[in-house]
Design a protein around this motif. Structure first.
Motif, PDB file in Angstrom:
ATOM      1  N   ASN A   2      40.471 -10.332  30.941  1.00 15.53           N
ATOM      2  CA  ASN A   2      41.507 -11.265  30.542  1.00 15.53           C
ATOM      3  C   ASN A   2      42.800 -10.936  31.239  1.00 15.53           C
ATOM      4  O   ASN A   2      43.094  -9.794  31.578  1.00 15.53           O
ATOM      5  N   CYS A   3      43.562 -11.988  31.393  1.00 17.62           N
ATOM      6  CA  CYS A   3      44.889 -11.811  31.951  1.00 17.62           C
ATOM      7  C   CYS A   3      45.868 -11.886  30.791  1.00 17.62           C
ATOM      8  O   CYS A   3      46.053 -12.949  30.174  1.00 17.62           O
ATOM      9  N   GLU A   4      46.443 -10.794  30.512  1.00 18.78           N
ATOM     10  CA  GLU A   4      47.406 -10.764  29.428  1.00 18.78           C
ATOM     11  C   GLU A   4      48.762 -11.229  29.935  1.00 18.78           C
ATOM     12  O   GLU A   4      49.217 -10.798  31.011  1.00 18.78           O
ATOM     13  N   VAL A   5      49.360 -12.097  29.175  1.00 18.30           N
ATOM     14  CA  VAL A   5      50.641 -12.664  29.576  1.00 18.30           C
ATOM     15  C   VAL A   5      51.671 -12.306  28.519  1.00 18.30           C
ATOM     16  O   VAL A   5      51.388 -12.416  27.309  1.00 18.30           O
ATOM     17  N   CYS A   6      52.787 -11.915  28.987  1.00 21.67           N
ATOM     18  CA  CYS A   6      53.865 -11.588  28.073  1.00 21.67           C
ATOM     19  C   CYS A   6      55.097 -12.394  28.475  1.00 21.67           C
ATOM     20  O   CYS A   6      55.612 -12.238  29.599  1.00 21.67           O
TER      21      CYS A   6
END
Lengths: 259, 621
Positions: A2-6
């Motif tokens: 997964n690509c974690e986005v903040c």
């Protein structure tokens, strides 16, 4: 993976504060992603009573300053728009170029969005003011409260980074896969772009046609429908989007304003 | 530490080992940024490091860009090359016996009491004591590192590092619950521990206590507070009121297959809450207005003069004024403790020829090399050397004077390069700019002194008009006698006379009396103000006609010519306005001796001249 986005909290900054704020945030993020051996370097902000930590690498510092310069140039060209910097970490999947393309695939596993709302002021008599680090706007003295609020907000953003780093660690690649001391990264100055859901590198100054149409439709809907329907429209747009994009931010802001 | 070669088993001992290292790493990072004054362990840091930090033989090697030799053993664990913290190392040495015991680090703000000695300030290194077995180490004691009394202690931060084993059955206390992925391998735990320590490293610098720490280590000022720390396993919880003023930050726990590692901090959110007292600066400051400074009391310095041969430290006025040195080139070798160089130097450079004639008893104390001549007990001494008139602590007891206010006059007369007292005093300010060859005593004085010396040592033929010289010495004797009476006077009057005496040193007054007396004897209220100018003028004229015996004497003659108009311009105000008139050093004693010898030769030359003239007349006849 997964690509974690903040999405970091938006900061309202003066023009001369852009450099320090961006340096602080970008270096803090990179320090947390430099899992190789580093010699941390404590840096005191000049405009705020905040000490952040750098990796201590000259190349990283140069690259960050370069991107900050680009961001400041863009802000000066488009002063009325909200601007955003995106720091992405990726893995290189295909190092070898194929027959049809030489493009190396970057698999992003983390993205950080730094949102800045640059306050507009009349131009100073000096030329490139963004190159002068300590040009103090005469109005700063009167904006002491604003500066204090910005310092508190910046500190909150740093804590936000720390929390995010510690809450989500599973998506971080393993250390043996680390080449060097820092995961490969890139810094982009994002614009409105909905195409394939990814933030476009070197996006055009104008938003894409799709994004413009969506915005127009939403505004038309606001004129004709009550607020509840507007939120429904925004929710549909969100569902239909594969990846979070910058466009969503403006949609949310419109919804919040009208709602 | 488990290898990274695909070992996915839990590796409980390895995990425990990593947890132990995490404890040590957390302590190090916290104390590194909270401990301003650290001690240095007796044993080497490597020995300490080897205890809790097993060799990370299986860990990934550091990048080639960093030289491993310069990186400590500890650094290789968490890839964080930061400075040593001996405080943390010492605390680790006391140890953390079990991972199940929490490690609580209290950062304490120690406020000192107001009465602390800046002079005796010396930062004491090391820690005070170990209160109990549970408290591993205590930084502050009743007296902190500076030896100052501790007024209050306040816990401004409390860090809690706790590892909860799954075996204890307490796994639900985490902030994020059990949704977080468990570190099933030591590799994962190692990676996450690096991230945790990175976050801790950044967090300690964002809290308000870090600013206090930076102020303590960076500022040269000694502040009324200090930072201490306490590492323990059990502490008293904060009261409700204390907790209300504090904020907390809890790091997301680190789940392992064996337990959960929790890290949290409770801190005061505002630095203003931490520090409420201003610091006491001890930065060096230049004090311009000290006791006796010319800027504050330009007149009083002439009255603040010691009387006895006390050491300079014992007398409050014993210290020489540095501002007098440049003008009068006071030699540090002068032993007279008098702060007034006018009179002290005169004593020090008293020529031998005059010393046995006009010796103040104090000169024995001030000129160590001088042997006290027998005639120092000359009763005439007190007549000519009113000694303790200028000291505020002067006593009527016949104590030998510490200085001789008139001795410098005699010295001036015998000096080859020094101006006469009146002349030198008149030129107090321009003295520095005055070339040396002009600083010569007046010939009448010199001649008179020479005559006087010749009376005892064969200088009788110096001046053809011996009566003139006798007259000078007689007047000087009278004035000295009057001044000796001043010695017995009260302090105030002596001070008063002293303050007024420089006026009498003016040539205008001196020559009203005689050519010589005014120069020798400091004036007093009782001294008649008689003019000696005509006699002095005659004496000068006589010396002017005399051929030069030595180059210095010729210069003296020229000075007489040049100084004549200056003498007339001397005023009491100019004398009072000057800081010191004459400072005589041992070198000047030699110059005065040389002058005396010159006069001796002059006398002899005179004799020869007369003899030759007689012979010529005889031959012509």
């Amino acid at each position: 993976m997964n690509c974690e986005v903040c999405q970091l909290n938006e900061l309202e900054v003066e023009h001369f504060e852009i450099r320090e704020v961006l340096r602080c945030i970008l270096h803090t993020i990179l320090f947390h992603r430099a899992l190789g051996l580093v010699r941390p370097k404590d840096v005191d902000l000049e405009l705020f009573e905040i000490t952040y930590v750098q990796c201590g690498d000259v190349e990283v510092e140069r690259k960050i300053d370069e991107k900050i310069d680009q961001f400041i140039d863009r802000v000066e060209k488009h002063p009325k728009k909200k601007n955003q910097i995106c720091l992405s970490f990726y893995e290189v999947k295909n190092k070898q170029a194929t027959w049809f393309t030489n493009k190396v695939e970057h698999l992003y596993w983390e993205q950080w969005y730094i949102n800045l709302n640059v306050m507009q002021h009349p131009k100073t008599p000096s030329g490139k003011s963004h190159h002068s680090k300590l040009v103090v706007d005469p109005g700063v003295e009167a904006g002491g409260a604003r500066r204090a609020a910005l310092e508190a907000s910046l500190r909150d953003v740093l804590f936000q980074i720390i929390k995010f780093v510690n809450e989500k660690k599973d998506h971080v690649p393993s250390i043996p896969n680390l080449e060097g001391f820092l995961f490969p990264y890139e810094i982009t100055i994002s614009r409105f772009c909905i195409q394939d859901g990814y933030v476009q590198e070197d996006a055009p100054d104008t938003s894409s046609i799709d994004a413009q149409l969506i915005i127009i439709a939403l505004k038309f809907t606001l004129l004709l429908s009550p607020c509840r329907e507007v939120k429904y429209v925004a929710l549909c747009l969100k569902v239909n989007m594969i990846k979070p994009t910058v466009c969503k931010l403006e949609l949310y802001s419109i919804v919040e304003t009208e709602g | 530490m488990a290898s990274y070669h695909g070992n996915t088993r839990s590796g409980a001992p390895e995990i425990e080992q990593i947890i132990t290292v995490i404890f040590a790493g957390c302590l190090h990072i916290i104390l590194e940024s909270r401990c301003p004054y650290v001690s240095f362990p007796k044993h080497s840091s490597e020995q300490i490091l080897s205890f809790p930090f097993p060799s990370p033989s299986s860990s990934p090697s550091p990048p080639s860009s960093c030289s491993s030799s310069s990186i400590g053993l500890r650094d290789k664990w968490f890839k964080l090359a930061h400075r040593d913290c001996p405080a943390a190392l010492e605390n680790i040495g006391f140890s953390h016996q079990s991972n199940l015991e929490p490690m609580i680090v209290d950062v304490i703000l120690v406020k000192r009491s107001g009465n602390w000695d800046l002079v005796n300030y010396s930062p004491k290194r090391g820690y005070a004591r170990n209160l109990s077995g549970k408290e591993w180490y205590r930084c502050s004691s009743e007296n902190d590192e500076f030896g100052c009394e501790i007024e209050s202690e306040k816990i401004i931060e409390r860090w809690v590092v706790q590892y909860e084993s799954k075996q204890s059955g307490d796994n639900g206390g985490g902030v994020m619950g059990s949704n977080r992925a468990t570190c099933k391998s030591s590799h994962e735990l190692y990676k996450k521990s690096i991230l945790l320590l990175r976050s801790l490293y950044a967090t300690v610098r964002l809290l308000p206590a870090y600013k206090v720490f930076r102020d303590l280590i960076s500022s040269a000022q000694i502040r009324a507070y200090n930072l201490g720390h306490r590492v323990s396993s059990f502490v008293e919880p904060f009261t409700g009121r204390e907790e209300a003023d504090m904020q907390s930050f809890v790091f997301p726990p680190l789940d392992t297959s064996c337990g959960r590692l929790c890290l949290s901090v409770v801190y005061f959110s505002s630095e203003l809450d931490i520090i409420s007292e201003p610091s006491t600066p001890i930065s060096p400051q230049v004090i311009h207005e000290y006791v006796g400074s010319p800027m504050v009391e330009p007149l009083k310095r002439f009255t603040a003069v010691p009387v006895s041969q006390c050491s300079p430290s014992s007398s409050p006025f014993g210290r020489r004024h540095s501002w007098s040195y440049d003008l009068y080139r006071v030699s540090p070798s002068s032993v007279n403790p008098s702060p007034s160089p006018t009179y002290s130097e005169s004593c020090a450079s008293m020529p031998k020829q005059l010393s046995h004639r006009f010796p103040p008893a104090s000169l024995r104390h001030h000129i160590p090399n001088e042997t006290p001549p027998a005639h120092m007990k000359d009763p005439n001494f007190h007549e000519y050397w009113p000694s303790p008139t200028f000291s505020p602590s002067s006593s009527p007891s016949p104590s030998p004077p510490a200085y001789n206010p008139a001795s410098h006059i005699l010295k001036a007369l015998f000096r080859s390069e020094s101006a006469p007292f009146g002349l030198s005093v008149s030129r107090l300010s321009p003295l520095a700019s005055m070339p040396k060859n002009q600083l010569l005593p007046p010939s009448p004085s010199m001649g008179t002194c020479g005559h006087r010396v010749a009376k005892t040592d064969g200088y009788a033929g110096l001046y053809p008009t011996g009566s003139m010289v006798d007259k000078l010495f007689a007047s000087a004797k009278e004035e000295a006698g009057k001044l000796s009476g001043v010695k017995q006077s009260s302090n105030s009057s002596s001070m008063k006379s002293f303050s007024r005496s420089p006026s009498r040193f003016s040539f205008q007054d001196n020559f009203d009396d005689s050519e010589f007396s005014g120069l020798l004897i400091p004036d007093d209220d009782d001294l008649p103000e008689s003019s000696t100018r005509p006699d002095a003028a005659a004496l000068f004229h006589l010396l002017e006609k005399a051929p030069p015996l030595r180059p210095d004497i010729s210069i003296t003659t020229n000075l007489v010519q040049d100084s004549k108009p200056v003498i007339e311009e001397i005023s009491p105000e100019s004398l009072l306005g000057e800081s010191a008139s004459l400072n005589f050093s041992s070198s000047e004693i030699e110059s005065s001796k040389t002058t005396a010898d010159a006069f001796t030769e002059l006398v002899e030359y005179k004799k020869m001249k007369e003899l030759l003239l007689k012979q010529c007349k005889g031959t012509q006849a």
